[in-house]
Design a protein around this motif. Structure first.
Motif, mmCIF file in Angstrom:
data_model
loop_
_atom_site.group_PDB
_atom_site.id
_atom_site.type_symbol
_atom_site.label_atom_id
_atom_site.label_comp_id
_atom_site.label_asym_id
_atom_site.label_seq_id
_atom_site.Cartn_x
_atom_site.Cartn_y
_atom_site.Cartn_z
ATOM 1 N N ALA A 248 1.687 9.166 -6.086
ATOM 2 C CA ALA A 248 2.163 10.528 -5.844
ATOM 3 C C ALA A 248 3.169 10.934 -6.920
ATOM 4 C CB ALA A 248 2.792 10.623 -4.454
ATOM 5 N N GLU A 249 4.035 10.002 -7.292
ATOM 6 C CA GLU A 249 5.002 10.267 -8.365
ATOM 7 C C GLU A 249 4.282 10.519 -9.689
ATOM 8 O OE1 GLU A 249 8.774 8.049 -10.572
ATOM 9 O OE2 GLU A 249 7.937 7.188 -8.741
ATOM 10 N N ALA A 250 3.230 9.748 -9.952
ATOM 11 C CA ALA A 250 2.446 9.957 -11.176
ATOM 12 C C ALA A 250 1.809 11.342 -11.171
ATOM 13 C CB ALA A 250 1.373 8.880 -11.308
ATOM 14 N N GLY A 251 1.335 11.779 -10.019
ATOM 15 C CA GLY A 251 0.761 13.114 -9.906
ATOM 16 C C GLY A 251 1.785 14.198 -10.194
ATOM 17 N N GLU A 252 3.004 14.008 -9.709
ATOM 18 C CA GLU A 252 4.066 14.992 -9.962
ATOM 19 C C GLU A 252 4.410 15.043 -11.450
ATOM 20 O OE1 GLU A 252 7.301 13.787 -7.479
ATOM 21 O OE2 GLU A 252 6.204 14.233 -5.622
ATOM 22 N N VAL A 253 4.496 13.896 -12.087
ATOM 23 C CA VAL A 253 4.813 13.857 -13.518
ATOM 24 C C VAL A 253 3.660 14.449 -14.318
ATOM 25 C CG1 VAL A 253 5.344 12.360 -15.471
ATOM 26 C CG2 VAL A 253 6.393 11.914 -13.262
ATOM 27 N N GLN A 254 2.437 14.196 -13.871
ATOM 28 C CA GLN A 254 1.277 14.769 -14.552
ATOM 29 C C GLN A 254 1.316 16.293 -14.487
ATOM 30 O OE1 GLN A 254 -2.400 13.149 -13.074
ATOM 31 N NE2 GLN A 254 -2.801 12.183 -15.033
ATOM 32 N N ALA A 255 1.791 16.836 -13.376
ATOM 33 C CA ALA A 255 1.932 18.289 -13.267
ATOM 34 C C ALA A 255 2.968 18.786 -14.281
ATOM 35 C CB ALA A 255 2.338 18.676 -11.850
ATOM 36 N N ARG B 27 3.545 0.179 -13.203
ATOM 37 C CA ARG B 27 4.030 -0.198 -11.867
ATOM 38 C C ARG B 27 2.879 -0.216 -10.860
ATOM 39 N NH1 ARG B 27 8.512 3.488 -10.128
ATOM 40 N NH2 ARG B 27 6.980 4.623 -8.925
ATOM 41 N N VAL B 28 1.968 0.747 -10.944
ATOM 42 C CA VAL B 28 0.817 0.777 -10.039
ATOM 43 C C VAL B 28 -0.059 -0.452 -10.268
ATOM 44 C CG1 VAL B 28 -1.328 2.004 -9.503
ATOM 45 C CG2 VAL B 28 0.799 3.276 -9.719
ATOM 46 N N GLU B 29 -0.257 -0.835 -11.523
ATOM 47 C CA GLU B 29 -1.049 -2.036 -11.815
ATOM 48 C C GLU B 29 -0.404 -3.275 -11.220
ATOM 49 O OE1 GLU B 29 -2.116 -2.570 -15.911
ATOM 50 O OE2 GLU B 29 -2.721 -0.466 -16.103
ATOM 51 N N GLU B 30 0.921 -3.383 -11.322
ATOM 52 C CA GLU B 30 1.616 -4.535 -10.742
ATOM 53 C C GLU B 30 1.470 -4.556 -9.222
ATOM 54 O OE1 GLU B 30 3.078 -7.192 -12.167
ATOM 55 O OE2 GLU B 30 2.247 -6.375 -14.019
ATOM 56 N N LEU C 99 0.824 -1.209 0.000
ATOM 57 C CA LEU C 99 0.000 0.000 0.000
ATOM 58 C C LEU C 99 0.861 1.264 0.000
ATOM 59 C CD1 LEU C 99 -2.872 -1.069 2.417
ATOM 60 C CD2 LEU C 99 -3.091 -0.504 -0.011
ATOM 61 N N ASN C 100 1.938 1.249 0.783
ATOM 62 C CA ASN C 100 2.853 2.400 0.790
ATOM 63 C C ASN C 100 3.518 2.578 -0.570
ATOM 64 O OD1 ASN C 100 2.698 3.673 3.351
ATOM 65 N ND2 ASN C 100 3.764 1.931 4.266
ATOM 66 N N ALA C 101 3.913 1.481 -1.201
ATOM 67 C CA ALA C 101 4.533 1.564 -2.532
ATOM 68 C C ALA C 101 3.530 2.095 -3.553
ATOM 69 C CB ALA C 101 5.062 0.195 -2.950
ATOM 70 N N GLU C 102 2.277 1.643 -3.462
ATOM 71 C CA GLU C 102 1.226 2.143 -4.363
ATOM 72 C C GLU C 102 1.020 3.642 -4.170
ATOM 73 O OE1 GLU C 102 -2.721 0.069 -5.618
ATOM 74 O OE2 GLU C 102 -2.021 -0.939 -3.797
ATOM 75 N N LEU C 103 0.990 4.061 -2.925
ATOM 76 C CA LEU C 103 0.792 5.472 -2.603
ATOM 77 C C LEU C 103 1.940 6.321 -3.147
ATOM 78 C CD1 LEU C 103 -1.160 7.351 -1.179
ATOM 79 C CD2 LEU C 103 0.077 6.938 0.942
ATOM 80 N N MET C 104 3.156 5.849 -2.994
ATOM 81 C CA MET C 104 4.319 6.595 -3.513
ATOM 82 C C MET C 104 4.292 6.651 -5.035
ATOM 83 S SD MET C 104 7.491 5.743 -0.891
ATOM 84 C CE MET C 104 7.819 4.206 -1.657
ATOM 85 N N GLY D 191 -6.502 3.153 6.574
ATOM 86 C CA GLY D 191 -6.063 4.519 6.302
ATOM 87 C C GLY D 191 -5.213 4.592 5.048
ATOM 88 N N LEU D 192 -4.278 3.659 4.907
ATOM 89 C CA LEU D 192 -3.444 3.619 3.702
ATOM 90 C C LEU D 192 -4.283 3.337 2.461
ATOM 91 C CD1 LEU D 192 -0.301 1.676 4.973
ATOM 92 C CD2 LEU D 192 -0.386 4.053 4.191
#
Length: 157
Positions: free
Chosen positions: A20-27, A54-57, A12-17, A91-92
């Motif tokens: 978040a990285e995808a959001g930064e790249v989208q920006a 990676r998120v799908e995996e 879950l932490n890896a998915e969240l990170m 929560g995660l």
């Protein structure tokens, strides 16, 4: 159960990170579109696609930790853990779902913006040059094969 909790928390932490990285790249993609910097745009789209894979995996890995439970049954799975561990996992999971929804919303907004911009420019070109409708011209002014792709206009149109 401690091993399952640790593995699920890590996924879950890896998915969240990753989200978040995808959001930064989208920006960055959004900024590239605003600057009309299509080289950065193409590179950023490639990065987003790799992060999406990676998120799908990670999601498949998370689902593999919960045999017999579908994606909507996560809370049922989390109910197997003690209260404090269940709160952490839930929560995660909520954070992952919120980040995924935010990322999806931003991607849809950018796609909508690009679609509208394409329609406006196409309409302007068709109105200004009806005789050239459906034709693509290269830098030399010669007609090009339509299979070469789209056109890019600069600010001096």
């Amino acid at each position: 159960m401690a091993v399952e909790f640790a593995r699920c928390e890590a996924v879950l932490n890896a998915e969240l990170m990753a989200l978040a990285e995808a959001g930064e790249v989208q920006a960055l993609v959004s900024e590239a579109v605003k600057r009309r910097d299509w080289v950065d745009f193409d590179a950023s789209i490639g990065v987003i696609n790799r992060i999406g894979a990676r998120v799908e995996e990670l999601e498949k890995e998370r689902l593999a930790l919960m045999p017999g439970v579908t994606g909507s049954g996560f809370y049922q799975f989390a109910g197997l853990f003690p209260d404090n561990e269940r709160r952490i996992l839930c929560g995660l999971y909520r954070q992952v779902k919120m980040e995924a929804a935010r990322t999806r919303f931003e991607a849809e907004a950018l796609a909508s913006y690009l679609g509208e911009a394409h329609a406006i420019v196409s309409g302007m070109i068709e109105a200004a040059f009806p005789e050239k409708r459906g034709k693509i011209y290269g830098r030399s002014g010669m007609e090009q094969n339509a299979k070469l792709g789209g056109i890019v206009l600069d600010r001096r149109f």
